[in-house]
Enzyme design. Structure first.
Site, PDB file in Angstrom:
ATOM      1  N   HIS A   1      -0.795  -0.527  -1.968  1.00  0.00           N
ATOM      2  CA  HIS A   1      -0.082  -0.075  -0.756  1.00  0.00           C
ATOM      3  C   HIS A   1      -0.914  -0.280   0.505  1.00  0.00           C
ATOM      4  O   HIS A   1      -0.895   0.570   1.410  1.00  0.00           O
ATOM      5  CB  HIS A   1       0.291   1.414  -0.879  1.00  0.00           C
ATOM      6  CG  HIS A   1       1.464   1.658  -1.794  1.00  0.00           C
ATOM      7  ND1 HIS A   1       2.769   1.450  -1.404  1.00  0.00           N
ATOM      8  CD2 HIS A   1       1.519   2.101  -3.075  1.00  0.00           C
ATOM      9  CE1 HIS A   1       3.580   1.757  -2.408  1.00  0.00           C
ATOM     10  NE2 HIS A   1       2.841   2.150  -3.439  1.00  0.00           N
TER      11      HIS A   1
ATOM     12  N   GLU B   1       1.226   2.674  -7.937  1.00  0.00           N
ATOM     13  CA  GLU B   1       1.868   1.363  -7.804  1.00  0.00           C
ATOM     14  C   GLU B   1       0.899   0.281  -7.312  1.00  0.00           C
ATOM     15  O   GLU B   1       1.191  -0.461  -6.377  1.00  0.00           O
ATOM     16  CB  GLU B   1       3.075   1.477  -6.851  1.00  0.00           C
ATOM     17  CG  GLU B   1       4.125   2.412  -7.410  1.00  0.00           C
ATOM     18  CD  GLU B   1       5.256   2.713  -6.424  1.00  0.00           C
ATOM     19  OE1 GLU B   1       6.385   2.872  -6.887  1.00  0.00           O
ATOM     20  OE2 GLU B   1       5.001   2.803  -5.201  1.00  0.00           O
TER      21      GLU B   1
ATOM     22  N   ASP C   1       0.030   3.235   4.449  1.00  0.00           N
ATOM     23  CA  ASP C   1       0.824   2.476   3.475  1.00  0.00           C
ATOM     24  C   ASP C   1       1.010   1.062   4.009  1.00  0.00           C
ATOM     25  O   ASP C   1       0.455   0.717   5.067  1.00  0.00           O
ATOM     26  CB  ASP C   1       2.168   3.172   3.192  1.00  0.00           C
ATOM     27  CG  ASP C   1       2.569   3.027   1.725  1.00  0.00           C
ATOM     28  OD1 ASP C   1       2.698   1.868   1.277  1.00  0.00           O
ATOM     29  OD2 ASP C   1       2.728   4.046   1.026  1.00  0.00           O
TER      30      ASP C   1
END
Ligand code: ACM
Length: 632
Positions: free
Chosen positions: A269, A346, A195
């Site tokens: 990410h 995302e 991440d």
């Protein structure tokens, strides 16, 4: 009278519990106390397994029970505790189910596969007193009530996800987490390995991923508001798993019948990957750093956001696909599980939308939107993953712009993604944040460690989750997960606090028959597992025992309404600054709150005369704020 006592013992066993009451989590499919005195475990008890696989499970069981009891066991072919892999498969119990029969003289666990024996052994451990969780020799009445159990899971995928990027958890912590999962018959450990805040898996062909990507500048305190890395500041907060560590953990999990699902989250990410290899993103910005938990995005609500740094892999770059080929080659070789998770959540498209190469690719491929561009990327990732002999699973964003042909979907923004994927004939793992995101607040914000969580998932809410939506062919729902993001979880103790008891409730959802659900019975079992966890030294939250305070206005006067999630608690309160105890005023209905800025209501709950949760001090102003709110 004596006859009556004997009858009672015969019917209910020594535990004195009525037939339907047991303390097992997850609740077995069928459980009956039988008419016999309990089995007494003693120094002479023998343990047997009918073949090598059964003996392996028998050895694990023996290891667990020899520590607290001090008894030594040698594993033979036959024993008073007998583990047997069926010669002829029992069609009722499937691959993970088992039968367990306890009589005064013998315990028999039968299963079609070793996994079933392992789960039978977990149930047996839970039938022993809580002291069985002790790591040292201790004394207890080592008796097991006579019973007959037939048990098998509702779903084949019962997962817990641990994010090791936001906070790194050393190998021994990961094993400890896996150990506990096994106790509750979870069988998938979803390992969120990459991440923005750290790349945690060694990729030998891409050494910078861990030389650079596994290190960030050290920061302490509240997540999200940390200072960004300063010019020239050394990135000394490091942590990653070597490939040897990973093999060790995968083997450790496999012994506990847990598959490890690795997640390499792409294309969003990715600050850690981009900090290591800046050529992977559109801006190729060499100043991008591994985030130490500083602000890297602006959130506008409803899932809308803007990334302030380019943390996104460039879908128009062939270098990106050869990078991913290298990563997935090594990942596929390390993890035997059939699935690899490729993230997809995302992902900010803003840098793509301004990039000439991305625009050219969209024109060439006839891609009309940036979602279609992400879908193009994901389809190529699926091909790479498939070329390594694996199947791809991704977060529900991978539906947008067109789902990759064979992808499975992990539905997290609700059930909708899962419903859509199942309707398209794709497999689904349910993990909607409203019910099973165990990073979210579980109790009164005033007394929880994280007071700023964007949402709350109280225990009862988690327990109410139904993974198979109406109108969906259940065969597409592989099962479900609970997910632990660790922005605000710096230690394994805190990870356990967030995980339990919610993961106990969720174990029931994914293993037990739907009809077996019963909130009051669950909370009673939960208390037994709190006792077991105390002995084991495992942390958990008692937030479900905490008071829930809301406000109401009647004729211009303010009242506090106090409730609890667990039923049957006694609530006491004070308005005079003293600490409430069981001699304070007892709550019987809305409490009138006097005027005055200085007024604080203090509330505590008691269970069977003992303090059972955290004391909540709540100001008059806060009660006013809650007048319209439902549960905080
Ligand atoms: C997620 O929670 N971003 C999958």
């Amino acid at each position: 009278m004596q006859k009556l006592v004997i009858l009672f013992v015969l019917v209910f066993g020594s535990s004195m519990l009525p037939a339907q009451n047991n303390n097992i989590i997850p609740q077995p499919a069928s459980f009956t106390y039988t008419r016999s005195l309990p089995f007494k475990l003693n120094v002479g008890t023998t343990i047997g397994g009918n073949n090598a696989e059964a003996q392996k499970v028998a050895r694990m069981l023996a290891d667990q029970i020899s520590r607290p009891t001090g008894f030594r066991f040698t594993i033979r072919k036959t024993g008073a505790i007998q583990l047997t892999i069926n010669a002829v498969a029992d069609p009722i119990i499937g691959d993970e189910g088992y039968t367990l029969n306890v009589t005064t003289s013998a315990i028999k666990i039968n299963a079609n596969k070793a996994a079933g024996l392992f789960y039978g052994a977990q149930t047996l451990l839970q039938l022993l007193p809580p002291e069985i969780e002790s790591k040292e020799a201790t004394s207890a009445k080592w008796s097991i009530p006579a019973c007959a159990v037939t048990d098998f899971p509702r779903f084949g995928w019962r997962g817990l996800m641990l994010d090791v990027s936001r906070h790194f958890f050393p190998k021994e912590d990961v094993k400890r987490y896996i150990d506990r999962m096994a106790r509750y018959k979870y069988n998938v450990f979803h390992w969120h390995l990459t991440d923005d805040e750290g790349w945690r898996i060694e990729i030998k062909s891409l050494p910078k991923l861990t030389e650079v990507g596994a290190c960030r500048v050290p920061r302490y305190g509240k997540w999200g508001v940390h200072d960004a890395p300063k010019e020239g500041e050394a990135a000394t907060d490091c942590g990653y798993y070597t490939q040897e560590d990973i093999k060790e953990i995968v083997a450790y999990a496999a012994e506990r019948h847990i598959q490890v699902l690795p997640e390499i989250d792409v294309p969003g990410h990715n600050s850690a990957a981009v900090a290591s290899y800046p050529e992977l993103c559109c801006t190729q910005d060499p100043s991008i750093k591994v985030s130490p938990g500083c602000k890297i995005a602006e959130w506008y609500g409803n899932g809308q956001f803007k990334m302030l740094v380019d943390n996104t892999l460039d879908p128009s770059s062939e270098q990106v696909y050869s990078f991913l080929d290298k990563v997935f080659t090594e990942v596929a070789a390390l993890f035997p599980f059939g699935y690899i998770h490729s993230g997809g959540d995302e992902c900010y498209h803003g840098y793509w939308e301004n990039d000439p190469d991305c625009k050219a690719l969209m024109a060439k491929e006839g891609l009309k939107t940036s979602h279609e561009l992400q879908s193009y990327f994901t389809k190529r990732v699926e091909k790479i993953i498939q070329s390594k002999g694996k199947k791809m699973i991704g977060w529900d964003e991978i539906l947008e712009g067109g789902l990759a042909p064979d992808a499975a979907v992990m539905s997290w923004r609700g059930l909708e993604g899962g419903i859509e994927a199942a309707k398209l004939g794709h497999y689904v793992v349910m993990s909607p944040n409203d019910y099973v995101y165990i990073d979210l607040l579980q109790g009164e914000p005033l007394v929880e460690p994280d007071q700023t969580s964007y949402k709350s998932v109280r225990l009862q809410k988690a327990y109410s989750f139904e993974p198979v939506p109406e109108g969906i062919d259940p065969k597409y729902i592989l099962g479900g997960q609970a997910n632990l993001w660790t922005e605000k979880v710096p230690t394994i103790r805190q990870a356990e606090y967030m995980t339990y008891p919610r993961a106990w409730a969720i174990a029931d959802l994914y293993w037990s028959p739907k009809e077996a659900r019963n909130w009051d019975a669950f909370t009673r079992r939960m208390e037994n597992h709190m006792e077991r966890s105390d002995v084991a030294g495992i942390n958990y939250a008692r937030s479900a025992f905490d008071p829930i305070v809301t406000g109401s206005m009647v004729d211009g006067k303010l009242y506090a309404n106090i409730a609890t999630e667990v039923n049957g608690l006694d609530i006491y309160y004070t308005l005079d600054e003293s600490i409430p105890d069981k001699y304070s005023p007892k709550y019987t209905g809305p409490v009138a709150i006097p005027e005055g800025k200085a007024v604080t209501l203090k509330v505590a709950t008691f269970h069977n005369g003992k303090s059972s949760g955290k004391m909540v001090p709540i100001s008059r102003d806060e009660i006013v704020k809650r007048v319209k709110k439902v549960n905080p």
